[in-house]
Design a protein around this motif. Sequence first.
Motif, short mmCIF file in Angstrom:
data_model
loop_
_atom_site.label_atom_id
_atom_site.label_comp_id
_atom_site.label_asym_id
_atom_site.label_seq_id
_atom_site.Cartn_x
_atom_site.Cartn_y
_atom_site.Cartn_z
N GLU A 1 0.83 -1.21 0.00
CA GLU A 1 0.00 0.00 0.00
C GLU A 1 0.86 1.26 0.00
O GLU A 1 0.60 2.21 -0.74
N ILE A 2 1.91 1.28 0.83
CA ILE A 2 2.75 2.47 0.90
C ILE A 2 3.53 2.66 -0.39
O ILE A 2 3.67 3.78 -0.90
N LEU A 3 4.04 1.56 -0.96
CA LEU A 3 4.85 1.67 -2.16
C LEU A 3 4.02 1.84 -3.42
O LEU A 3 4.56 2.22 -4.47
N ALA A 4 2.73 1.57 -3.34
CA ALA A 4 1.87 1.71 -4.52
C ALA A 4 1.94 3.13 -5.07
O ALA A 4 2.03 3.33 -6.29
N ALA A 5 1.89 4.13 -4.20
CA ALA A 5 1.94 5.52 -4.66
C ALA A 5 3.26 5.81 -5.36
O ALA A 5 3.31 6.57 -6.33
N ARG A 6 4.35 5.18 -4.89
CA ARG A 6 5.64 5.39 -5.53
C ARG A 6 5.67 4.78 -6.92
O ARG A 6 6.26 5.34 -7.86
N LEU A 7 5.04 3.62 -7.08
CA LEU A 7 5.01 2.97 -8.40
C LEU A 7 4.10 3.72 -9.37
O LEU A 7 4.37 3.78 -10.57
N LEU A 8 3.03 4.31 -8.86
CA LEU A 8 2.10 5.05 -9.71
C LEU A 8 2.63 6.43 -10.09
O LEU A 8 2.23 6.99 -11.11
N ALA A 9 3.53 6.97 -9.28
CA ALA A 9 3.95 8.37 -9.42
C ALA A 9 4.45 8.75 -10.82
O ALA A 9 4.12 9.83 -11.31
N PRO A 10 5.25 7.92 -11.51
CA PRO A 10 5.73 8.34 -12.83
C PRO A 10 4.62 8.57 -13.85
O PRO A 10 4.86 9.22 -14.87
N VAL B 1 -7.52 5.81 -9.96
CA VAL B 1 -8.20 4.71 -9.27
C VAL B 1 -8.12 3.43 -10.09
O VAL B 1 -7.85 2.33 -9.54
N VAL B 2 -8.31 3.54 -11.38
CA VAL B 2 -8.25 2.35 -12.24
C VAL B 2 -6.86 1.73 -12.20
O VAL B 2 -6.70 0.51 -12.06
N LEU B 3 -5.83 2.56 -12.32
CA LEU B 3 -4.47 2.05 -12.31
C LEU B 3 -4.15 1.37 -10.97
O LEU B 3 -3.54 0.29 -10.94
N ALA B 4 -4.56 2.00 -9.88
CA ALA B 4 -4.33 1.41 -8.57
C ALA B 4 -5.08 0.09 -8.42
O ALA B 4 -4.55 -0.89 -7.87
N ALA B 5 -6.31 0.05 -8.92
CA ALA B 5 -7.13 -1.15 -8.78
C ALA B 5 -6.56 -2.31 -9.58
O ALA B 5 -6.51 -3.46 -9.10
N VAL B 6 -6.13 -2.04 -10.81
CA VAL B 6 -5.59 -3.11 -11.66
C VAL B 6 -4.36 -3.74 -11.01
O VAL B 6 -4.17 -4.97 -11.05
#
Length: 488
Positions: free
Chosen positions: A21-30, A104-109
Amino acid sequence: MSPILAGSLVFSTSAAILVLEILAARLLAPYVGVTIETYSAVIGVVLAGIALGSWYGGKLADRIPPSRLLGRAVTLGGGLALLSGVLVDALGPAVAGGGPGATVVLAAVAFFAPAAVLSSVPPTVAKLRIRDLDTSGSVVGFLSAVGTGGALVGTFLTGFVLVAAWPSRAIVTSVGIALVLAGLALWWRLDRSVTTGGIAALVVIVLVGGTLGFTVSPCDFESPYFCGRIDVDPNRSSGRTLVLDNLRHSYVDLQDPSHLEFAYTRRFADLVEAQTDADEPLSVLHIGGGGFTLPRYWPTNRRVERNVVLEVDAELVEVARSQLGLSEDDGVTVRIGDARRTIDDEPAGAYDVVVEDAFGAVAVPWHLTTQEMLAKVRRVLVPGGLYLINLIDYPPLGFARAETATLLTGFDEVIVLADPQALARGGGGNLVLAASDASIDLDGVLALAEREGDDVGSLTGTELTDWVGDASVLRDDFAPVDQLLNPP
């Protein structure tokens, strides 16, 4: 199953969920940046996964022997964690710039499935451990406490230790591999139905996922704050663009520090030239360093007395030194730390100019936009000193107008410079805000911009106040910067 093994399973899977959960934002950031909306999307998606996994995991445990489920669940959860980074990189370019829904879609997938599968472990373990109703409360309470403890350890370990030591994808990949291996061992111990072919398939998944996780990344470097890269300008061999997450932050010419590629940096230079005496030494405080374009620019054009940068990201400073030409000979003093705090260490009335050019994704960090921060800036400025802000906004320019309203509460004169279409709310991009208690030579600034070939619109006086309208003043207790900013 022993209490120790049961507690260890719940503890480790709960910790793994929070690491993801914490690292998800880091992976989505780019692809989508890091804003409050990014964190909201990640937290919401992971909570939804936890809810579904807890409910359906318990339901399955009532239908299927838990000993058959546990190994499979941990193994599958690990495999899905391994795939999360791959899925983000595969879908990210397609949803970039798509707004909150796309985030939201990217995080959900990428993260809903591993959160759901790993959340099925606690109710399955509870089913396996409960022997009678007389002890069911103790079992469930113990597992709930252990799971919460695992979540706490995963949170603190990731936020304070792991992200400072390893790249995000390497952490996620390591967690995925550990879960798959633990799941296979548990599968064999509890069920013994795992086949040679199944093991071979999982080994392939681990090898492929591990290779991708450790080697494939959109980042040239990763700091505690950003995923970054350095792009070479194909039209200028010495030109370098610093890209942080999904935003071009700075342009540096390694051979010519006086070259200002971005229009907003030219406006900063024009304002300083128009407002200060070229024969007097210049003192500038920079809030945000980025590629250190302007801190290196001033000494090439002026005699500089103080040239101080407040930069929160120590890794970014090292990148500027190793790849963007920043050296001790440039006469730049760097102070590491959050500018909201480190500005208090600067002497009062020491700076002719304060330049705010700090970003998290496309938004200026909210705590640098408020009246309270404005008071700190005024303290370090000389009487009649100049405060310059670079910000990004899009129609209806809610953030830009609110920040301008805030400046109007603290300075006698405020002007806004930007592309004429942006000021008419027909487009977006960078806007430069300038504030001072002295009169600002707008005609001189516009003449310099025209000489440089830039078409610049401006707002000042009653035209500016009409443009600001009823925009709210930003305060520490009310600064919804991410919500006011409306990217296309």
